[in-house]
Design a protein around this motif. Structure first.
Motif, PDB file in Angstrom:
ATOM      1  N   GLN A   1       0.824  -1.202   0.000  1.00  0.00           N
ATOM      2  CA  GLN A   1       0.000   0.000   0.000  1.00  0.00           C
ATOM      3  C   GLN A   1       0.863   1.258   0.000  1.00  0.00           C
ATOM      4  N   SER A   2       1.957   1.218   0.725  1.00  0.00           N
ATOM      5  CA  SER A   2       2.881   2.350   0.722  1.00  0.00           C
ATOM      6  C   SER A   2       3.486   2.539  -0.662  1.00  0.00           C
TER       7      SER A   2
ATOM      8  N   LYS B   1       0.961   4.246  -2.864  1.00  0.00           N
ATOM      9  CA  LYS B   1       0.878   5.667  -2.531  1.00  0.00           C
ATOM     10  C   LYS B   1       2.064   6.438  -3.081  1.00  0.00           C
TER      11      LYS B   1
ATOM     12  N   ALA C   1       1.550   7.006  -6.812  1.00  0.00           N
ATOM     13  CA  ALA C   1       0.591   8.093  -7.021  1.00  0.00           C
ATOM     14  C   ALA C   1       1.227   9.448  -6.735  1.00  0.00           C
ATOM     15  N   GLN C   2       1.991   9.524  -5.659  1.00  0.00           N
ATOM     16  CA  GLN C   2       2.676  10.770  -5.312  1.00  0.00           C
ATOM     17  C   GLN C   2       3.663  11.158  -6.409  1.00  0.00           C
TER      18      GLN C   2
ATOM     19  N   LYS D   1      -6.374   1.674  -6.793  1.00  0.00           N
ATOM     20  CA  LYS D   1      -5.836   2.327  -5.598  1.00  0.00           C
ATOM     21  C   LYS D   1      -4.841   3.425  -5.964  1.00  0.00           C
ATOM     22  N   ILE D   2      -3.986   3.146  -6.960  1.00  0.00           N
ATOM     23  CA  ILE D   2      -3.046   4.174  -7.410  1.00  0.00           C
ATOM     24  C   ILE D   2      -3.815   5.405  -7.875  1.00  0.00           C
TER      25      ILE D   2
ATOM     26  N   GLU E   1      -6.829   6.245  -7.036  1.00  0.00           N
ATOM     27  CA  GLU E   1      -7.511   6.854  -5.883  1.00  0.00           C
ATOM     28  C   GLU E   1      -6.570   7.778  -5.118  1.00  0.00           C
ATOM     29  N   TYR E   2      -5.305   7.362  -4.984  1.00  0.00           N
ATOM     30  CA  TYR E   2      -4.329   8.153  -4.235  1.00  0.00           C
ATOM     31  C   TYR E   2      -3.793   9.343  -5.038  1.00  0.00           C
ATOM     32  N   CYS E   3      -4.008   9.334  -6.354  1.00  0.00           N
ATOM     33  CA  CYS E   3      -3.444  10.348  -7.242  1.00  0.00           C
ATOM     34  C   CYS E   3      -4.384  11.555  -7.363  1.00  0.00           C
ATOM     35  N   LYS E   4      -3.881  12.740  -7.078  1.00  0.00           N
ATOM     36  CA  LYS E   4      -4.700  13.955  -7.176  1.00  0.00           C
ATOM     37  C   LYS E   4      -5.066  14.269  -8.630  1.00  0.00           C
TER      38      LYS E   4
ATOM     39  N   ARG F   1      -5.665  12.139 -11.081  1.00  0.00           N
ATOM     40  CA  ARG F   1      -6.052  10.845 -11.666  1.00  0.00           C
ATOM     41  C   ARG F   1      -6.753  10.987 -13.011  1.00  0.00           C
TER      42      ARG F   1
END
Length: 282
Positions: A120-121, A124, A127-128, A163-164, A166-169, A171
């Protein structure tokens, strides 16, 4: 319209990728913008970019028929901050190179949870990384490729890719590339009409076909769920030919590059002809 092609070489100049694709009657092609096994490369000159653009235009290749691919060395999810920064800088450079060539997508493998670090990290961090790059190169969209799930690589399930996103602003600027060998190795059956329909229903429900910006069409050397990334020529692996006929008859896969990455380049012309025979829209 279905766009069918292969991963073409830039040996001798970027324009050679388009010329080689045209020689084999391909209506799409993929390319690396530099040596995929090296971190850095000389900048693309104005003359090189101009010749590439002119060649593509003269041969009828629009940017929606071309799918650049990044270096295999890059891992945007590396937990080591120094190594991740190296990947981040290399990826940003690749994005700039794509823009210089007048293209607007960059296909990439999501990354790997190195040394069994938390997945999960890793998602994230990917995505960051995408957010950081997208804020610096607004004209190119990264295209997440599905993976086979080999080792500690992430992105082998539709849920992980979701998930990637979802974490990406940013997207809305990220697309997806389905690799048939990879999803098969990851456990998604695509060999018969029912299985293919079920897998694509899952893709639609979890990710959505509006996100699909390219495909890699490969058979698989190993059976369903192997989690091993080994491509085979069409019809010579465990997937078989039916899957590819399903794709070329389904309008959800039109208007995007459908790219062969099969292992025997001497068979590209025959494989392109085969794929075209499945659909009157090629």
């Amino acid at each position: 319209m279905f766009y069918v092609g292969f991963h073409s070489s830039i040996a001798g100049g970027f324009e050679q990728a388009a010329l080689k694709a045209h020689e084999l009657d391909a209506t799409a092609f993929a390319l690396f913008t530099k040596n995929q096994r090296q971190w850095t490369a000389n900048p693309i000159t104005t003359e090189q970019a101009s010749l590439f653009k002119k060649t593509c235009a003269s041969l009828g290749y629009g940017k929606n028929q071309i799918l650049p691919h990044d270096s295999y060395l890059i891992n945007l999810g590396n937990p080591d901050p120094v190594k991740r920064q190296k990947s981040l800088e290399a990826f940003l450079d690749e994005m700039h190179r794509v823009a210089t060539l007048g293209l607007d997508t960059l296909n990439f493998h999501p990354g790997s949870a190195v040394d069994n670090s938390d997945r999960q990290s890793c998602l994230k961090l990917i995505a960051q990384s995408l957010d950081e790059v997208l804020e610096q190169e607004p004209s190119v969209s990264p295209i997440l490729e599905t993976t086979a799930g080999q080792g500690s690589t992430v992105g082998s399930t539709f849920e992980e890719i979701a998930k990637i996103l979802e974490y990406c602003k940013h997207r809305d600027r990220v697309g997806i590339c389905i690799d048939t060998c990879h999803i098969f190795a990851a456990g998604y059956d695509i060999r018969n009409p029912e299985a293919f329909a079920n897998t694509m229903e899952q893709f639609s429900a979890i990710l959505g076909f509006d996100k699909l910006k390219g495909m890699h069409l490969n058979d698989a050397k190993l059976d369903l769920g192997s989690h091993i990334d080994r491509h085979a020529s069409l019809g010579e692996g465990f997937i078989g030919l039916d899957c590819f006929s399903f794709i070329l008859k389904d309008q959800r896969f039109s208007q995007i590059p459908l790219i062969l990455e099969t292992p025997d380049s001497s068979r590209y012309a025959d494989e392109i002809s085969l794929l075209k025979s499945y659909s009157p829209g090629v």
